[in-house]
Design a protein around this motif. Structure first.
Motif, PDB file in Angstrom:
ATOM      1  N   PHE A 305     -13.626  -2.317   1.939  1.00 16.86           N
ATOM      2  CA  PHE A 305     -12.512  -1.536   2.487  1.00 16.86           C
ATOM      3  C   PHE A 305     -11.504  -1.304   1.372  1.00 16.86           C
ATOM      4  CE2 PHE A 305      -8.259  -1.189   4.309  1.00 16.86           C
ATOM      5  CZ  PHE A 305      -8.446  -0.286   5.338  1.00 16.86           C
ATOM      6  N   TYR A 306     -11.152  -0.032   1.153  1.00 15.02           N
ATOM      7  CA  TYR A 306     -10.129   0.293   0.168  1.00 15.02           C
ATOM      8  C   TYR A 306      -8.929   0.865   0.903  1.00 15.02           C
ATOM      9  CZ  TYR A 306      -7.674   3.086  -3.400  1.00 15.02           C
ATOM     10  OH  TYR A 306      -6.710   3.653  -4.208  1.00 15.02           O
ATOM     11  N   GLY A 307      -7.781   0.251   0.670  1.00 15.94           N
ATOM     12  CA  GLY A 307      -6.554   0.736   1.275  1.00 15.94           C
ATOM     13  C   GLY A 307      -5.353   0.133   0.571  1.00 15.94           C
ATOM     14  N   GLN A 308      -4.197   0.554   0.985  1.00 14.78           N
ATOM     15  CA  GLN A 308      -2.940   0.018   0.464  1.00 14.78           C
ATOM     16  C   GLN A 308      -1.959  -0.095   1.616  1.00 14.78           C
ATOM     17  OE1 GLN A 308      -1.354   2.593  -2.586  1.00 14.78           O
ATOM     18  NE2 GLN A 308      -2.658   1.744  -4.186  1.00 14.78           N
ATOM     19  N   ASN A 309      -1.036  -1.054   1.507  1.00 15.24           N
ATOM     20  CA  ASN A 309       0.017  -1.116   2.518  1.00 15.24           C
ATOM     21  C   ASN A 309       0.811   0.181   2.549  1.00 15.24           C
ATOM     22  OD1 ASN A 309      -0.182  -3.722   3.782  1.00 15.24           O
ATOM     23  ND2 ASN A 309       0.461  -4.624   1.845  1.00 15.24           N
ATOM     24  N   ALA A 311      -0.374   3.203   1.853  1.00 21.20           N
ATOM     25  CA  ALA A 311      -1.189   4.356   2.232  1.00 21.20           C
ATOM     26  C   ALA A 311      -2.001   4.150   3.496  1.00 21.20           C
ATOM     27  CB  ALA A 311      -2.128   4.723   1.085  1.00 21.20           C
ATOM     28  N   GLY A 312      -2.148   2.912   3.956  1.00 20.19           N
ATOM     29  CA  GLY A 312      -3.078   2.644   5.046  1.00 20.19           C
ATOM     30  C   GLY A 312      -4.504   2.604   4.521  1.00 20.19           C
ATOM     31  N   GLY A 313      -5.470   2.779   5.423  1.00 16.53           N
ATOM     32  CA  GLY A 313      -6.871   2.799   5.016  1.00 16.53           C
ATOM     33  C   GLY A 313      -7.214   4.083   4.292  1.00 16.53           C
ATOM     34  N   ILE A 314      -8.054   3.977   3.265  1.00 17.66           N
ATOM     35  CA  ILE A 314      -8.413   5.153   2.475  1.00 17.66           C
ATOM     36  C   ILE A 314      -9.913   5.429   2.527  1.00 17.66           C
ATOM     37  CG2 ILE A 314      -8.381   6.192   0.166  1.00 17.66           C
ATOM     38  CD1 ILE A 314      -5.856   4.492  -0.411  1.00 17.66           C
ATOM     39  N   ALA A 333     -15.928   2.830  -3.933  1.00 17.63           N
ATOM     40  CA  ALA A 333     -15.217   2.314  -2.752  1.00 17.63           C
ATOM     41  C   ALA A 333     -15.648   3.062  -1.505  1.00 17.63           C
ATOM     42  CB  ALA A 333     -13.713   2.444  -2.946  1.00 17.63           C
ATOM     43  N   GLY A 334     -16.803   3.732  -1.588  1.00 16.70           N
ATOM     44  CA  GLY A 334     -17.334   4.425  -0.424  1.00 16.70           C
ATOM     45  C   GLY A 334     -16.743   5.805  -0.228  1.00 16.70           C
ATOM     46  N   ARG A 335     -16.920   6.314   0.991  1.00 21.97           N
ATOM     47  CA  ARG A 335     -16.423   7.641   1.337  1.00 21.97           C
ATOM     48  C   ARG A 335     -15.074   7.544   2.037  1.00 21.97           C
ATOM     49  NH1 ARG A 335     -22.139   9.007   2.611  1.00 21.97           N
ATOM     50  NH2 ARG A 335     -22.804  10.685   1.213  1.00 21.97           N
ATOM     51  N   VAL A 336     -14.312   8.610   1.900  1.00 20.76           N
ATOM     52  CA  VAL A 336     -12.964   8.674   2.474  1.00 20.76           C
ATOM     53  C   VAL A 336     -13.049   8.653   4.002  1.00 20.76           C
ATOM     54  CG1 VAL A 336     -10.887  10.092   2.642  1.00 20.76           C
ATOM     55  CG2 VAL A 336     -12.111   9.908   0.459  1.00 20.76           C
ATOM     56  N   LEU A 337     -12.143   7.896   4.623  1.00 21.18           N
ATOM     57  CA  LEU A 337     -12.113   7.756   6.072  1.00 21.18           C
ATOM     58  C   LEU A 337     -11.751   9.068   6.763  1.00 21.18           C
ATOM     59  CD1 LEU A 337     -10.196   4.374   6.243  1.00 21.18           C
ATOM     60  CD2 LEU A 337     -12.491   4.739   7.155  1.00 21.18           C
ATOM     61  N   VAL A 362      -3.043  10.358  -1.719  1.00 23.91           N
ATOM     62  CA  VAL A 362      -3.535  10.252  -0.346  1.00 23.91           C
ATOM     63  C   VAL A 362      -2.552  10.891   0.621  1.00 23.91           C
ATOM     64  CG1 VAL A 362      -4.199   8.640   1.480  1.00 23.91           C
ATOM     65  CG2 VAL A 362      -4.730   8.101  -0.893  1.00 23.91           C
ATOM     66  N   ARG A 363      -3.109  11.570   1.628  1.00 23.86           N
ATOM     67  CA  ARG A 363      -2.289  12.101   2.708  1.00 23.86           C
ATOM     68  C   ARG A 363      -2.954  11.743   4.042  1.00 23.86           C
ATOM     69  NH1 ARG A 363      -0.571  18.350   2.612  1.00 23.86           N
ATOM     70  NH2 ARG A 363      -2.829  18.637   2.848  1.00 23.86           N
ATOM     71  N   SER A 364      -2.205  11.099   4.940  1.00 25.72           N
ATOM     72  CA  SER A 364      -2.729  10.753   6.262  1.00 25.72           C
ATOM     73  C   SER A 364      -1.560  10.352   7.154  1.00 25.72           C
ATOM     74  CB  SER A 364      -3.737   9.595   6.178  1.00 25.72           C
ATOM     75  OG  SER A 364      -3.062   8.352   6.033  1.00 25.72           O
ATOM     76  N   SER A 365      -1.874  10.083   8.407  1.00 23.38           N
ATOM     77  CA  SER A 365      -0.836   9.673   9.360  1.00 23.38           C
ATOM     78  C   SER A 365      -0.401   8.225   9.124  1.00 23.38           C
ATOM     79  CB  SER A 365      -1.360   9.812  10.801  1.00 23.38           C
ATOM     80  OG  SER A 365      -2.489   8.970  11.004  1.00 23.38           O
ATOM     81  N   GLN A 366      -1.084   7.521   8.212  1.00 22.13           N
ATOM     82  CA  GLN A 366      -0.786   6.114   7.981  1.00 22.13           C
ATOM     83  C   GLN A 366       0.128   5.865   6.775  1.00 22.13           C
ATOM     84  OE1 GLN A 366      -1.778   3.576  10.187  1.00 22.13           O
ATOM     85  NE2 GLN A 366      -2.080   5.521  11.255  1.00 22.13           N
TER      86      GLN A 366
END
Length: 515
Positions: A305-309, A311-314, A333-337, A362-366
């Motif tokens: 799992f790749y993420g940041q506090n 950015a959330g999950g990536i 780190a796999g494919r983007v969520l 990164v751009r997301s709701s998280q």
């Protein structure tokens, strides 16, 4: 206010609903103590009422100085239920840094694990707070559990709104001013399920890293799904293995250095780990060589799992793509969520084509609400809705994301850049190396030099000259470490990442001693 806002329910309320659905089931285990869902739910409501009776409410900050207790989770839920924002201190930070954080986040109440009562006294001497509440009895402070026992366990409705700050989680803090990452209640609801996936059967999550980090999210997800959270105070490979076997643990999260310790422990071969269905790893770069070892030890259960506090999950590399015969895939780190956009950009903000190295944006709701009381830094990393992660990476033709380095860890040398994770991967592939950490150290002329701290396989006769010659032959002179230090174990941060600041400090101190 919209109907959606009126109907908003916090992650705490949804978790309490799940606990109420089957109050007699086991929900938490700690050192032989087993807490039912109903008991835990009642404790949260009682504690929330006790906090409200102390005058705490929406917009106040509650800071936790607590270990991995069921009551720690209950205190966070209770504070969030009455609308407070919560800051959970890393326990291994110095008292000075903890006091700076307590002061910075405008702490109204400090909730203390009795085992940290002496540290709490040190902290509050530097940063006084209005209320010190202890999860039990202690010389300085009021017993929050006693206060809670006097309150009703009747349900208490949450008062937080979705854009209120729910959690302030700090990153860094060993030097300089720590950054407080602000997560809203809406963000917390969105984190659900990001760190793992449920399969058939009961979810039994082992928490053996601090609840102040990713383990806190995992506890929430587990309790919401009707599972059991098994708590260990800290990571110890022998204890973790014994607990996996005894408690029939199904889900586990570890940072890579801790995963290596688990599989390298002498007890690993004789321990029954067949109950594991998901071992999630992340938080820092993993070695493909060592992940292959882990797949062979634990089976096809690993997920990166790749993420940041911030950015959330990536992105995620699922278990079915952890093929020991394809180590190059494990480097990614796999494919983007789903629901997440990733762009690779150069320093000017220009999008780079597939395969080119640049900063991961990164751009997301998280995406976080911002850094606490640091508007300039927030504006620097949040631009036009995009979070600039500070990670260097690239996307390949198949959409797999590879993280190459942290921008701040990249070492500028004569002739180019040394990406620390690439060199670590190479060193870790040496048959006599178990683990390594690569970092840059500036010399008297302010030139960066490549240093490596290396943990050898027991009984290995590899020396520094031999390792440097091997790196030179495999990758070229630019990547050859100027200094190699062999250590029994790498120092780790409170979260479980290799502590490169500490390694750099040690090498700089050694250089001063020699000079």
């Amino acid at each position: 206010m919209s109907d959606a806002a009126d109907d908003f329910r916090t992650y705490v309320e949804e978790t309490l609903d799940a606990l109420e659905a089957d109050p007699g089931r086991e929900a938490l285990v700690h050192e032989g103590r087993r807490v039912t869902a109903g008991e835990f739910r009642d404790l949260v409501h009682r504690m929330a009422r006790a906090l409200r009776a102390r005058g705490l409410g929406r917009g106040d900050t509650v800071t936790l100085l607590c270990g991995n207790l069921p009551e720690t989770i209950a205190a966070r839920y209770a504070a969030n239920l009455v609308g407070c924002r919560v800051n959970h201190l890393y326990n291994k930070l110095s008292a000075d840094v903890q006091a700076a954080i307590v002061r910075d986040v405008e702490t109204r109440a400090l909730i203390v694990d009795p085992r940290y009562a002496e540290r709490a006294a040190e902290v509050t001497q530097q940063a006084p707070v209005a209320d010190v509440l202890v999860l039990g009895t202690a010389k300085n402070g009021t017993d929050l559990l006693e206060l809670a026992s006097q309150q009703s366990a009747e349900p208490l409705a949450g008062i937080a709104e979705q854009d209120d700050i729910c959690i302030i989680r700090h990153t860094g803090g060993t030097t300089g001013h720590p950054k407080g990452i602000c997560t809203t209640f809406a963000h917390m609801n969105g984190w659900r399920g990001r760190l793992g996936e449920d399969r058939e059967g009961q979810h039994r999550q082992l928490v053996c890293t601090t609840l102040a980090h990713a383990a806190g999210y995992l506890a929430d997800t587990t309790l919401q799904s009707g599972g059991v959270v098994v708590l260990l105070e800290d990571f110890d490979a022998a204890s973790a293995l014994a607990t996996i076997e005894r408690e029939r643990i199904t889900h586990l999260f570890l940072l890579p250095p801790l995963l290596y310790q688990l599989m390298d422990h002498p007890d690993a071969a004789a321990t029954d780990t067949s109950s594991l269905v998901s071992v999630v790893y992340g938080g820092c770069q993993a070695s493909p060589t060592r992940i292959v070892d882990a797949v062979r030890r634990f089976g096809p259960v690993l997920m990166q799992f790749y993420g940041q506090n911030e950015a959330g999950g990536i992105s995620v590399l699922p278990a079915d793509e952890h093929d020991p015969d394809r180590p190059e895939r494990l480097r990614t780190a796999g494919r983007v969520l789903e629901g997440v956009e990733v762009a690779i950009r150069d320093p000017s903000g220009r999008d780079l084509p597939t395969g080119e190295h640049g900063e991961i944006c990164v751009r997301s709701s998280q995406i976080m609400a911002g850094y606490w009381k640091q508007p300039e830094l927030t504006a620097e990393v949040l631009r036009d809705g995009w979070l600039h992660t500070g990670d260097v990476g690239y996307l390949d033709d198949e959409g797999y994301l590879t993280i190459v380095d942290r921008i701040k860890d990249m070492i500028v040398v004569v002739g180019g850049h040394v990406y620390t994770t690439e060199l670590e991967d190479l060193i870790n592939a040496h048959p006599q190396v178990r683990q390594s950490a690569v970092f840059g150290v500036r010399d008297a002329d302010h030139m960066e030099r490549v240093h490596a701290a290396v943990v050898r396989v027991p009984g290995a006769d590899l020396d520094a000259d031999g390792l440097r010659a091997w790196v030179r032959a495999e990758r070229g002179a630019m990547y050859e470490p100027e200094r190699v230090t062999f250590v029994d174990a790498l120092p780790l941060t409170d979260a479980g990442k290799p502590d490169k600041k500490e390694l750099r400090r040690r090498d700089e101190a050694a250089a001063r001693t020699v000079s």
